[in-house]
Every structure is written in structure tokens, then in C-alpha cells.
Motif scaffolding. Structure first.
Motif, PDB file in Angstrom:
ATOM      1  N   SER A  79       1.354   7.915  -6.949  1.00 16.39           N
ATOM      2  CA  SER A  79       2.421   8.169  -7.918  1.00 16.39           C
ATOM      3  C   SER A  79       1.956   7.640  -9.267  1.00 16.39           C
ATOM      4  O   SER A  79       1.546   6.491  -9.368  1.00 16.39           O
ATOM      5  CB  SER A  79       3.705   7.460  -7.500  1.00 16.39           C
ATOM      6  OG  SER A  79       4.675   7.580  -8.521  1.00 16.39           O
ATOM      7  N   HIS A  80       1.999   8.464 -10.276  1.00 13.86           N
ATOM      8  CA  HIS A  80       1.553   8.034 -11.603  1.00 13.86           C
ATOM      9  C   HIS A  80       2.517   7.041 -12.241  1.00 13.86           C
ATOM     10  O   HIS A  80       2.134   6.282 -13.109  1.00 13.86           O
ATOM     11  CB  HIS A  80       1.346   9.245 -12.521  1.00 13.86           C
ATOM     12  CG  HIS A  80       2.611   9.936 -12.906  1.00 13.86           C
ATOM     13  ND1 HIS A  80       3.345  10.674 -12.021  1.00 13.86           N
ATOM     14  CD2 HIS A  80       3.278   9.976 -14.075  1.00 13.86           C
ATOM     15  CE1 HIS A  80       4.402  11.150 -12.621  1.00 13.86           C
ATOM     16  NE2 HIS A  80       4.398  10.750 -13.869  1.00 13.86           N
ATOM     17  N   ASP A  81       3.775   7.048 -11.797  1.00 13.66           N
ATOM     18  CA  ASP A  81       4.767   6.164 -12.402  1.00 13.66           C
ATOM     19  C   ASP A  81       5.462   5.248 -11.400  1.00 13.66           C
ATOM     20  O   ASP A  81       6.373   4.526 -11.757  1.00 13.66           O
ATOM     21  CB  ASP A  81       5.812   6.982 -13.160  1.00 13.66           C
ATOM     22  CG  ASP A  81       6.601   7.929 -12.259  1.00 13.66           C
ATOM     23  OD1 ASP A  81       6.399   7.932 -11.024  1.00 13.66           O
ATOM     24  OD2 ASP A  81       7.441   8.676 -12.796  1.00 13.66           O
ATOM     25  N   LYS A 113       7.373   6.158  -9.078  1.00 13.90           N
ATOM     26  CA  LYS A 113       8.666   6.724  -8.688  1.00 13.90           C
ATOM     27  C   LYS A 113       8.568   8.168  -8.211  1.00 13.90           C
ATOM     28  O   LYS A 113       9.316   8.598  -7.355  1.00 13.90           O
ATOM     29  CB  LYS A 113       9.634   6.687  -9.874  1.00 13.90           C
ATOM     30  CG  LYS A 113       9.900   5.308 -10.422  1.00 13.90           C
ATOM     31  CD  LYS A 113      10.728   5.410 -11.688  1.00 13.90           C
ATOM     32  CE  LYS A 113      10.771   4.076 -12.404  1.00 13.90           C
ATOM     33  NZ  LYS A 113      11.311   4.182 -13.737  1.00 13.90           N
ATOM     34  N   LYS A 162       3.298  13.877  -9.609  1.00 15.64           N
ATOM     35  CA  LYS A 162       3.622  14.077 -11.020  1.00 15.64           C
ATOM     36  C   LYS A 162       4.752  15.083 -11.244  1.00 15.64           C
ATOM     37  O   LYS A 162       4.834  15.749 -12.266  1.00 15.64           O
ATOM     38  CB  LYS A 162       2.375  14.502 -11.788  1.00 15.64           C
ATOM     39  CG  LYS A 162       1.259  13.476 -11.720  1.00 15.64           C
ATOM     40  CD  LYS A 162       0.028  13.912 -12.455  1.00 15.64           C
ATOM     41  CE  LYS A 162      -1.052  12.854 -12.308  1.00 15.64           C
ATOM     42  NZ  LYS A 162      -2.283  13.214 -12.978  1.00 15.64           N
TER      43      LYS A 162
END
Length: 149
Positions: free
Chosen positions: A26-28, A30, A34
Motif C-alpha cells: 500500500s503506497h499510503d 490505507k 493505489k
């Protein structure tokens, strides 16, 4: 001295957070992939660009939010998430084959034998594809232990 000891204890307790990588990329922290629709890959022609999911069509799985382009794709995923989730948690298949993890790029992908593989960039994708069977076998051997390197 107490402050130094407290600082060292805090540092040592946080070490496992540094050493482990999340089981799904997960890039964030959450959102999975993406925000792209993981189910859509299975109906796209080879080499096509990934399809962006819609924030109002989502599903929570493995601690992340997965977005879908339409309700039918969401329902297919809900019925069997493991059938659609990318291999190696969505990390770059080429990297996992070589014993490390790195982020995927949503347009460097291929479905092989009903499984989705993502790669970090067009170069790693070409190298992976060139020796696809061996790279998959190597990555299968490395997964999931590679998460702890």
C-alpha cells in the motif's frame, strides 16, 4: 542517563516495525493497489492500462481499502478475494524473485495461469517476462520470507 536508557528502549521496541514489510503493498498504508481495480485486470487485454477504481465502490480486506470500477467487480472480489489479489501482496514480482520487495506500477502487469503479477517498471517487467516461469518459481520460494528482510 535515564533519558538515554528510555530512548534506547524505545528504539529497540520499534525495530520490528522497521524490519518487517506489510504483507500487502500500500503506497499510503490505507489503499490497496493505489486505488486501481484489481478485478479489472482479469478482463483487460494484455498490455492495457489498469482501470482506476471508484472511492464509492470499495471493500475492506486485509486491513486495506480496495476500490473497484463497478459493483460487479466489487462483488466478484468480495466472493473470493484471494482469487483476484495480486501475487506476493502486490509487490514487484521481479524484486521478490530476487529476494527483496519494491513497489509495483499498476501498468506493468500480467495474468499468468489465473494469477495477477505486478512489476515495478517496464524494464523489470520485461526481464521478469523473459524468464517468467523461473522468476515465478524463485518468487514463490522467497515469499513470504522476503517480507522480513
Amino acid at each position: 542517563m535515564r533519558t538515554l536508557l528510555a530512548g534506547l528502549c524505545a528504539l529497540m521496541m520499534s525495530f520490528p516495525l522497521w524490519a518487517a514489510t506489510a504483507p500487502v503493498y500500500s503506497h499510503d498504508g490505507k489503499t490497496a493497489l493505489k486505488g486501481f481495480d484489481v478485478v479489472a485486470y482479469y478482463s483487460l487485454p494484455a498490455g492495457a492500462n489498469a482501470l482506476k477504481g471508484k472511492p464509492d465502490i470499495e471493500y475492506q480486506w486485509q486491513g486495506l481499502t480496495w476500490y473497484f470500477a463497478n459493483a460487479a467487480n466489487r462483488q466478484a472480489f468480495v466472493a473470493n478475494p484471494a482469487a483476484y489479489a495480486p501475487q506476493y501482496g502486490g509487490y514487484c514480482a521481479f524484486a521478490v524473485a530476487h529476494g527483496f520487495t519494491t513497489s509495483p506500477r499498476v501498468n506493468s502487469w500480467k495474468v499468468v495461469d489465473g494469477k495477477l503479477y505486478l512489476n515495478n517498471n517496464p524494464s523489470s517487467f520485461k526481464l521478469w517476462e523473459k524468464d517468467q516461469s523461473n522468476k515465478i518459481a524463485q518468487a514463490n520460494q522467497n515469499w513470504p520470507a522476503v517480507l522480513h528482510k
